[in-house]
Design a protein around this motif. Structure first.
Motif, PDB file in Angstrom:
ATOM      1  N   ASN A 172       3.915  57.704 -23.794  1.00 50.73           N
ATOM      2  CA  ASN A 172       3.049  57.361 -22.663  1.00 50.73           C
ATOM      3  C   ASN A 172       2.150  56.168 -22.997  1.00 50.73           C
ATOM      4  O   ASN A 172       1.919  55.303 -22.149  1.00 50.73           O
ATOM      5  N   ASP A 173       1.660  56.091 -24.243  1.00 50.96           N
ATOM      6  CA  ASP A 173       0.810  54.968 -24.660  1.00 50.96           C
ATOM      7  C   ASP A 173       1.581  53.649 -24.600  1.00 50.96           C
ATOM      8  O   ASP A 173       1.033  52.623 -24.188  1.00 50.96           O
ATOM      9  N   LEU A 174       2.852  53.681 -25.024  1.00 49.44           N
ATOM     10  CA  LEU A 174       3.681  52.471 -24.960  1.00 49.44           C
ATOM     11  C   LEU A 174       3.785  51.972 -23.526  1.00 49.44           C
ATOM     12  O   LEU A 174       3.685  50.772 -23.267  1.00 49.44           O
ATOM     13  N   VAL A 175       4.019  52.907 -22.594  1.00 47.51           N
ATOM     14  CA  VAL A 175       4.165  52.544 -21.182  1.00 47.51           C
ATOM     15  C   VAL A 175       2.857  51.963 -20.654  1.00 47.51           C
ATOM     16  O   VAL A 175       2.844  50.905 -20.017  1.00 47.51           O
ATOM     17  N   VAL A 176       1.742  52.622 -20.961  1.00 45.21           N
ATOM     18  CA  VAL A 176       0.435  52.167 -20.472  1.00 45.21           C
ATOM     19  C   VAL A 176       0.093  50.783 -21.028  1.00 45.21           C
ATOM     20  O   VAL A 176      -0.415  49.920 -20.308  1.00 45.21           O
ATOM     21  N   GLU A 177       0.417  50.545 -22.301  1.00 44.82           N
ATOM     22  CA  GLU A 177       0.153  49.225 -22.891  1.00 44.82           C
ATOM     23  C   GLU A 177       0.969  48.139 -22.179  1.00 44.82           C
ATOM     24  O   GLU A 177       0.479  47.033 -21.968  1.00 44.82           O
ATOM     25  N   THR A 178       2.201  48.472 -21.825  1.00 45.55           N
ATOM     26  CA  THR A 178       3.054  47.488 -21.138  1.00 45.55           C
ATOM     27  C   THR A 178       2.553  47.250 -19.713  1.00 45.55           C
ATOM     28  O   THR A 178       2.582  46.119 -19.219  1.00 45.55           O
ATOM     29  N   ILE A 179       2.067  48.292 -19.050  1.00 44.55           N
ATOM     30  CA  ILE A 179       1.456  48.142 -17.715  1.00 44.55           C
ATOM     31  C   ILE A 179       0.273  47.173 -17.814  1.00 44.55           C
ATOM     32  O   ILE A 179       0.129  46.259 -17.010  1.00 44.55           O
ATOM     33  N   ALA A 180      -0.565  47.384 -18.837  1.00 47.86           N
ATOM     34  CA  ALA A 180      -1.749  46.538 -19.012  1.00 47.86           C
ATOM     35  C   ALA A 180      -1.348  45.084 -19.244  1.00 47.86           C
ATOM     36  O   ALA A 180      -1.986  44.162 -18.745  1.00 47.86           O
ATOM     37  N   LYS A 181      -0.262  44.866 -19.993  1.00 46.19           N
ATOM     38  CA  LYS A 181       0.203  43.502 -20.285  1.00 46.19           C
ATOM     39  C   LYS A 181       0.814  42.830 -19.065  1.00 46.19           C
ATOM     40  O   LYS A 181       0.562  41.670 -18.789  1.00 46.19           O
ATOM     41  N   LEU A 182       1.650  43.572 -18.326  1.00 49.66           N
ATOM     42  CA  LEU A 182       2.420  42.965 -17.240  1.00 49.66           C
ATOM     43  C   LEU A 182       1.724  43.025 -15.884  1.00 49.66           C
ATOM     44  O   LEU A 182       2.123  42.337 -14.946  1.00 49.66           O
ATOM     45  N   GLY A 183       0.713  43.897 -15.753  1.00 55.61           N
ATOM     46  CA  GLY A 183      -0.054  43.945 -14.508  1.00 55.61           C
ATOM     47  C   GLY A 183       0.648  44.653 -13.360  1.00 55.61           C
ATOM     48  O   GLY A 183       0.302  44.456 -12.205  1.00 55.61           O
ATOM     49  N   GLU A 184       1.660  45.462 -13.676  1.00 59.43           N
ATOM     50  CA  GLU A 184       2.369  46.247 -12.654  1.00 59.43           C
ATOM     51  C   GLU A 184       2.544  47.668 -13.137  1.00 59.43           C
ATOM     52  O   GLU A 184       2.637  47.912 -14.339  1.00 59.43           O
TER      53      GLU A 184
END
Length: 198
Positions: A172-184
């Protein structure tokens, strides 16, 4: 406000992938420390990611991973809000890593809420009986069972599992970090794991 060196901004950009202005602001906020600025950017990014989690993610890609022995592999549906994000290197790297993790870690469920009530109750009853057999006092058993249920989720639910490359970080942390990076918003929709003979 501390003087922010160009080398500190450059290092922070390389380590976080954040924009130059965000890096300058983060360094200014924490007095120039790159390590503190990384934490600051993560906190801000995670807060933004939480806001994006309610948005619909109906685009995305299917990922696959097959272990080099050709006996075990996984399929994964990873969703994004737009096709543009689904084509980014970061999104594709995330999909690959999660598919590889599924192959190695063999999760049974996607999220804790996906565990059928009867399966969860059966696990709890097994824990209760084990604790009674160990002579634990009745008034402490339910508290201990709660802790064991958390461990059960961490071992069987994909989003709760420790990432195989960094067990301190959950999927879940990996997904959240990628959301934060990509803005979607990004959503792990479903997965299947295949093993020869199973």
């Amino acid at each position: 406000m501390a003087d922010i060196s160009a080398s500190a901004v450059k290092e922070l950009r390389e380590r976080t992938g954040s924009g130059m202005m965000d890096c300058k602001k983060a360094l200014a906020e924490v007095g120039g420390s790159v390590e503190k600025a990384i934490d600051y950017l993560r906190e801000k990014g995670l807060a933004k990611a939480a806001k994006k989690a309610s948005r619909t993610a109906s685009d995305g890609r299917i990922f696959h991973y097959v272990h080099n022995n050709f006996k075990v592999g996984a399929l994964l549906e990873l969703n994004s809000e737009t096709d543009f994000v689904a084509k980014t290197d970061e999104f594709n790297a995330l999909g690959h890593e999660i598919a590889m993790h599924i192959t190695a870690a063999n999760p049974l469920y996607l999220r804790a809420e996906d565990v059928p009530a009867e399966d969860l109750e059966r696990e709890k009853e097994i824990y209760r009986q084990q604790l009674r057999d160990e002579g634990k006092p009745e008034d402490r058993i339910e508290k201990i069972v709660e802790g064991k249920v958390r461990k059960f989720y961490e071992s069987t639910c994909l989003m709760e599992q420790g990432y195989i490359r960094d067990p301190d970080k959950k999927i879940n942390d990996l997904v959240v970090e990628t959301i934060a990076k990509l803005g979607e918003n990004i959503v792990v929709r479903r997965f299947a794991r295949f093993m020869i003979g199973e």
